[in-house]
Write an enzyme that holds these catalytic residues in place. Structure first.
Site, PDB file in Angstrom:
ATOM      1  N   GLU A  59     -31.741  15.012  10.308  1.00 44.50           N
ATOM      2  CA  GLU A  59     -30.811  15.284   9.215  1.00 44.50           C
ATOM      3  C   GLU A  59     -29.451  14.654   9.485  1.00 44.50           C
ATOM      4  O   GLU A  59     -28.799  14.142   8.585  1.00 44.50           O
ATOM      5  CB  GLU A  59     -30.646  16.796   9.048  1.00 44.50           C
ATOM      6  N   THR A 103     -26.163  12.818  -2.174  1.00 43.84           N
ATOM      7  CA  THR A 103     -25.758  14.059  -1.509  1.00 43.84           C
ATOM      8  C   THR A 103     -24.281  14.045  -1.136  1.00 43.84           C
ATOM      9  O   THR A 103     -23.575  15.052  -1.307  1.00 43.84           O
ATOM     10  CB  THR A 103     -26.613  14.281  -0.245  1.00 43.84           C
TER      11      THR A 103
END
Length: 309
Positions: free
Chosen positions: A130, A183
């Site tokens: 991530e 994002t």
């Protein structure tokens, strides 16, 4: 064992009021990975499918392989490994695409090595994937993908993750409109300061949602699925959001909100049939403004990643 094939599920993060601290896994979509041992030392990506050529084949830049590399360094194993990754969900969808790849990689290598680490110990390696993808190691996608079910991240320092019991008949419907929300853009538009009145309302909703899940109280779940802080801002990036949400609630959804940073939208319901009806009306709303979309319906995935034949 010299090869393994693993599926890791997509996830819904934030879950309305639980920004960065709540997430749950779904049964579909997700990512698949195949690992094969070979004689030549080192990790190499042999194939990536479903990414439209967008993902790097450099192992230090790919979310699946960076988690594998960190795992192998930790357990002090120097092996030859070929990686085949199949992306089976859209990019920038708000469904934890990078998290699913990272989880698939670290879960698969741990199985291949004879389960040297526990699921909880694998979490920090999955978070590295991530970090490569977004610059930060948020766990609200990674943790539910790895652990399955509904997960609360109580703390990041130290990392404290709790799996929450959920009603057996809780169903999720996710609709992914054919648009993309970055994002970083979705995070950058958020306000840096929150009024205390809004914060208190949000805390009450988080507590209510968790209590509702553990008590099988669908009325409390429904009342608590409200985001008083982030959704009003992020929804501006999703055309037709208000109409889609309203249609879901009218069709019987317990609650509805943005999945992750969007553009996917999720809703919860108490039955598969209701979930499918909700998905249909949401899809119709997007169609009315000329946006194609895809629907996924499933129960909450309690297993997390699984080994495939």
């Amino acid at each position: 064992m010299d090869s393994i094939k693993v599926f890791a599920p997509a996830t819904v993060a934030n879950v309305t009021c639980g920004f960065d601290i709540l997430g749950f896994a779904v049964e579909n979509p997700g990512d698949e990975i195949i690992l094969k041992t070979c004689k030549k030392p080192g990790v190499v990506i042999r194939e990536i499918k479903g990414d439209e050529g967008r993902l790097s084949h450099a192992v230090e830049e790919n979310t699946a392989t960076i988690s594998i590399l960190n795992y192998l360094t930790h357990v002090e194993r120097d092996i030859g490994l070929e990686v085949y990754l199949h992306k089976k969900m859209p990019f920038g969808s708000g469904l934890g695409s990078s998290a699913a790849s990272s989880v698939a990689g670290v879960f698969a290598i741990n199985q291949l090595m004879g389960q040297l680490l526990t699921t909880e110990e694998l979490l920090k390696f999955a978070l590295e994937g991530e970090r490569v993808a977004s610059g930060t190691g948020h766990a609200d996608n990674v943790a539910p993908s790895l652990m399955g079910g509904f997960v609360l991240i109580r703390s990041y320092d130290p990392l404290d993750v709790i799996k929450i019991n959920t009603p057996e008949n809780l169903h999720a419907v996710i609709i992914h409109p054919n648009i993309e929300v970055n994002t970083k853009d979705a995070r950058n538009i958020l306000k840096k300061n929150v009024p205390i009145k809004s914060a208190i309302r949000q805390w009450g909703n988080v507590g209510g949602l968790i209590a509702g899940l553990t008590m099988n109280d669908f009325g409390l779940i429904s009342r608590s699925m409200e985001d008083a802080i982030f959704e009003p801002v992020r929804s501006m990036l999703i055309p037709g959001f208000d109409q889609v949400k309203a249609s879901a609630l009218e069709a019987g959804a317990l609650g509805c909100g943005i999945s992750g940073s969007g553009p996917s939208i999720f809703a919860l319901s108490t039955a598969d049939g209701t979930a499918r009806k909700i998905g249909t009306v949401m899809k119709d709303q997007f169609a009315q403004i000329g946006i194609e979309s895809e629907i996924f319906v499933s129960k909450i995935n309690q297993k997390g990643p699984v080994i495939l034949d």
